[in-house]
Design a protein around this motif. Structure first.
Motif, PDB file in Angstrom:
ATOM      1  N   PRO A   2      22.133  37.930 -31.444  1.00 45.92           N
ATOM      2  CA  PRO A   2      23.497  37.683 -32.061  1.00 45.92           C
ATOM      3  C   PRO A   2      24.408  37.542 -30.816  1.00 45.92           C
ATOM      4  O   PRO A   2      24.279  38.534 -29.768  1.00 45.92           O
ATOM      5  CB  PRO A   2      23.889  38.950 -32.932  1.00 45.92           C
ATOM      6  N   THR A   3      25.395  36.891 -31.137  1.00 49.07           N
ATOM      7  CA  THR A   3      26.375  36.763 -29.972  1.00 49.07           C
ATOM      8  C   THR A   3      27.511  37.888 -30.065  1.00 49.07           C
ATOM      9  O   THR A   3      27.481  38.511 -31.254  1.00 49.07           O
ATOM     10  CB  THR A   3      27.348  35.526 -30.176  1.00 49.07           C
ATOM     11  N   ILE A   4      28.440  37.984 -29.338  1.00 43.47           N
ATOM     12  CA  ILE A   4      29.427  39.206 -29.454  1.00 43.47           C
ATOM     13  C   ILE A   4      30.065  38.970 -30.649  1.00 43.47           C
ATOM     14  O   ILE A   4      30.377  39.786 -31.400  1.00 43.47           O
ATOM     15  CB  ILE A   4      30.552  39.062 -28.290  1.00 43.47           C
ATOM     16  N   GLU A   5      30.730  37.629 -31.107  1.00 42.36           N
ATOM     17  CA  GLU A   5      31.200  37.482 -32.502  1.00 42.36           C
ATOM     18  C   GLU A   5      30.611  37.787 -33.702  1.00 42.36           C
ATOM     19  O   GLU A   5      31.094  38.455 -34.642  1.00 42.36           O
ATOM     20  CB  GLU A   5      31.522  35.776 -32.361  1.00 42.36           C
ATOM     21  N   GLU A   6      29.226  37.278 -33.504  1.00 41.22           N
ATOM     22  CA  GLU A   6      28.337  37.887 -34.706  1.00 41.22           C
ATOM     23  C   GLU A   6      28.166  39.226 -34.831  1.00 41.22           C
ATOM     24  O   GLU A   6      28.305  39.409 -35.999  1.00 41.22           O
ATOM     25  CB  GLU A   6      27.008  36.981 -34.542  1.00 41.22           C
ATOM     26  N   GLN A   8      30.494  41.442 -33.853  1.00 39.81           N
ATOM     27  CA  GLN A   8      31.828  41.952 -34.511  1.00 39.81           C
ATOM     28  C   GLN A   8      31.885  41.590 -36.126  1.00 39.81           C
ATOM     29  O   GLN A   8      32.405  42.455 -36.793  1.00 39.81           O
ATOM     30  CB  GLN A   8      32.944  41.269 -33.744  1.00 39.81           C
ATOM     31  N   GLU A  46      20.911  44.636 -31.561  1.00 39.29           N
ATOM     32  CA  GLU A  46      21.030  44.219 -30.056  1.00 39.29           C
ATOM     33  C   GLU A  46      20.126  45.312 -29.201  1.00 39.29           C
ATOM     34  O   GLU A  46      19.127  44.422 -28.310  1.00 39.29           O
ATOM     35  CB  GLU A  46      22.299  44.056 -29.521  1.00 39.29           C
ATOM     36  N   THR A 216      33.055  46.174 -28.884  1.00 38.64           N
ATOM     37  CA  THR A 216      31.731  45.638 -29.052  1.00 38.64           C
ATOM     38  C   THR A 216      31.134  45.326 -27.671  1.00 38.64           C
ATOM     39  O   THR A 216      30.030  45.581 -27.253  1.00 38.64           O
ATOM     40  CB  THR A 216      31.565  44.464 -30.224  1.00 38.64           C
ATOM     41  N   ARG A 217      31.849  44.315 -26.900  1.00 39.52           N
ATOM     42  CA  ARG A 217      31.618  44.069 -25.682  1.00 39.52           C
ATOM     43  C   ARG A 217      31.081  45.135 -24.709  1.00 39.52           C
ATOM     44  O   ARG A 217      29.838  45.079 -24.023  1.00 39.52           O
ATOM     45  CB  ARG A 217      32.795  43.192 -24.821  1.00 39.52           C
TER      46      ARG A 217
END
Lengths: 281, 319
Positions: A2-6, A8, A46, A216-217
């Motif tokens: 997943p990306t950071i946006e996902e 979140q 992750e 999150t990052r």
């Protein structure tokens, strides 16, 4: 991945779940649960990425997580359900008669993802040490993660465990303290100050890292960094700075939301601040 | 009566220590944790020969119990070793949540139980442990009577899946059960068949019950002596079968009357077969310093006390 946006989006949905669960149960602990939503999301989606379908009690050849402050169960249940350990609709049964989602986590009802009961505070760090030693004895290179509360550190047993892990070089263990500075009776610094936690942990022999638990990052990058510090002779401790009630303005940083559920009106107000991202259960 | 011979007095804790060493050799999943009492627990041989499976926790019993619970996750069979006092009350919440409620395969092994701990006095003489442990759901509670039986029980609990509390003691006591016996958890042992009274005894008091049986026989009283080594689950069938025959009961144990073996038997009989019961046990009192034999006498746990209880229960039975 997943990306950071996902990630979140997942933690936002987890926050919605928490509000709806404790409102539905008319009891439970929303404050701390909202605070650790970001951390648990990153950890499961992750960092650990466990095989939910293959869940078994021994958990060999995979990373394991233990929740010591069991009252944060709503956050943990939501993350596990969203990850795929059990059906999302079961979240609505929290704290209800016959539910596998007990008020505090328990393996009694065989809810996948749970390996030991917690709720009575101060035991999870010791349990995690045991599981970490078992991994070493089994030649299993995976890691043990555990989360405990800051107020929970007032329980003396933690300091037995804090002494033990460095002395026995339990370096496959990553312990995280949810440092939101709040407990039932008020600010931790008033109820029973913890003093300089970093200095205390370091004096006991831990490798200590600070982390913003609501970013999150940063959670992702710190957890990945700490992973590289495992296996080097010292146990790892993360002081995770979070906000109790994070994501809901009227709950944020307010210790009174430790163990009080929102009523229907408050829940609606809270949900209006949390966008439905993955679909409510 | 059936003859029992003391093959040479030995401490029950040494039976535990010998079995642990054997388990070290035969069962690679067995791990031992000890809170700074290795010689007292007779764990030196295990610690020496299996250092990679021996965990010294220091004087930190709460941590020890929960580490043991964690070790089961990964398939280990942890045995914790400390005195009964520090194996129960000191860590009750840890056992309750992380072991019993979580149904973890932890073996809590407790030495120096009861009044026969002796000279150290009441701070260390735990006589509430059976009660505390038997109240916990999922917990099996075992209290063997001599060296040979303790050794057999230790080997048996390694094969049993689930939480176990194993209780034994410090002093040298008669060793009279068979060496190499097979130990069946939950199975009461009829040591002597009789018809007038049932004597249910556990731990060190089993030998006292046999001594009483001999003396009673000289007086023309036929007593059935049953060794209840497993307090929980109680062998209800064996208890009821004996009581249906004799119609009255004496219980004998080195424990508080509240919460002990007598309490379990009386509870069963009240529900299934109400008959007169007398209890040889400590009556709501802490212990004190003294030699084991002096203390057994003073606290009413000796052979004459079993005799007295039998006489009393026979009077009640007749009336």
């Amino acid at each position: 991945m997943p990306t950071i946006e996902e990630l979140q989006q997942i933690s936002t949905q987890v926050r919605r779940d928490i509000i709806r669960m404790v409102n539905g149960a008319a009891s439970g602990h929303p404050g701390g649960s909202l605070g650790v939503a970001d951390f648990l999301t990153v950890l499961y989606f992750e960092i650990m990425r466990p095989d939910a379908a293959a869940f078994d009690m021994d958990g060999k050849q995979e990373d394991l997580f233990f929740l010591s402050n069991g009252h944060l169960a709503p956050a943990w249940y939501s993350v596990m359900a969203r990850y795929g350990f059990f059906p999302v609709h079961e979240l609505g049964t929290l704290r209800k008669l016959g539910s596998r989602l007990q008020g505090h986590p328990s393996p009694m009802d065989k809810l996948p993802g749970i390996r030991i009961a917690s709720g009575s505070l101060g035991q999870g760090l010791s349990v995690s040490i045991g599981a970490a030693i078992a991994k070493k004895m089994n030649g299993d290179p995976h890691l043990i993660y555990t989360l405990c509360g800051d107020g929970e550190l007032q329980e003396g047993q933690n300091w037995e465990a804090l002494m033990f892990a460095p002395a026995r070089k339990v370096d496959n263990l990553v312990a995280v303290v949810d440092y939101n500075g709040k407990q039932i009776d008020g600010p931790v610094d008033k109820v029973m100050p913890l003093g300089n936690l970093r200095a205390k942990f370091e004096a006991f022999g831990w490798e200590v890292t600070d982390m913003d638990g609501n970013n999150t990052r940063e959670v992702l990058s710190v957890l990945n960094t700490v992973k590289t510090r495992t296996g080097k002779g010292k146990p790892n401790m993360i002081i995770m700075h979070t906000h109790m009630g994070c994501g809901v303005d009227f709950m944020m940083d307010n210790h009174e939301w430790h163990g009080v559920p929102p009523n229907n009106e408050q829940a609606a107000k809270a949900l209006s601040q949390l966008q439905e991202t993955l679909g409510d259960y | 009566m059936k003859e029992y011979t003391n093959s040479g007095s030995k401490d029950t804790r040494s039976g535990f220590g010998e079995a642990m060493h054997e388990l070290g050799k035969t069962n690679p999943a067995v791990v031992v944790l000890c809170a700074d009492l290795t010689p007292s627990m007779k764990l030196e041989a295990f610690a020496k020969d299996f250092p990679e499976r021996f965990i010294q926790t220091g004087i930190a019993e709460a941590n020890m119990i929960c580490i043991a619970a964690g070790l089961t996750i990964g398939g280990k069979i942890p045995f914790t070793g400390t005195f009964a006092n520090f194996s129960t009350g000191r860590v009750y919440d840890q056992i309750r949540q992380s072991v019993a409620y979580s149904d973890k395969n932890v073996k809590i092994c407790a030495s120096h139980a009861g009044i026969t701990l002796g000279e150290d006095g009441a701070t260390h003489q735990n006589m509430e442990d059976l009660g505390m442990m038997k109240m916990l759901p999922n917990m099996t509670v075992i209290n063997p009577c001599d060296f040979n039986q303790t050794k057999a029980a230790t080997l048996a609990i390694a094969q049993h899946k689930g939480p176990v509390y194993l209780r034994f003691g410090r002093p040298k006591v008669p060793n009279f059960t068979a060496p190499g016996q097979k130990f069946e958890i939950g199975k009461a042992l009829v040591l002597n068949e009789g018809k007038d009274v049932s004597i249910f005894a556990t731990g060190h008091l089993v030998w006292k019950a046999l001594e009483a049986c001999r003396l009673l026989e000289e007086q023309g009283i036929s007593s059935e002596v049953i060794d209840i080594h497993t307090i929980k689950p109680l062998d209800e069938e064996a208890v009821l079968a004996s009581v249906h025959k004799t119609g009255c009961v004496v219980t004998a144990e080195e424990h508080e009357m509240n919460g002990g073996l007598g309490d379990s038997i009386a509870q069963l009989l009240a529900r299934k077969c109400p008959v007169p019961v007398e209890m040889v046990a400590v009556n709501d009192s802490f212990g004190e310093s003294g030699t084991p034999e002096e203390l057994l006498r003073k606290f009413g746990l000796d052979t004459p006390d079993v005799l007295k209880a039998v006489k009393a229960v026979l009077v009640r039975k007749r009336s």
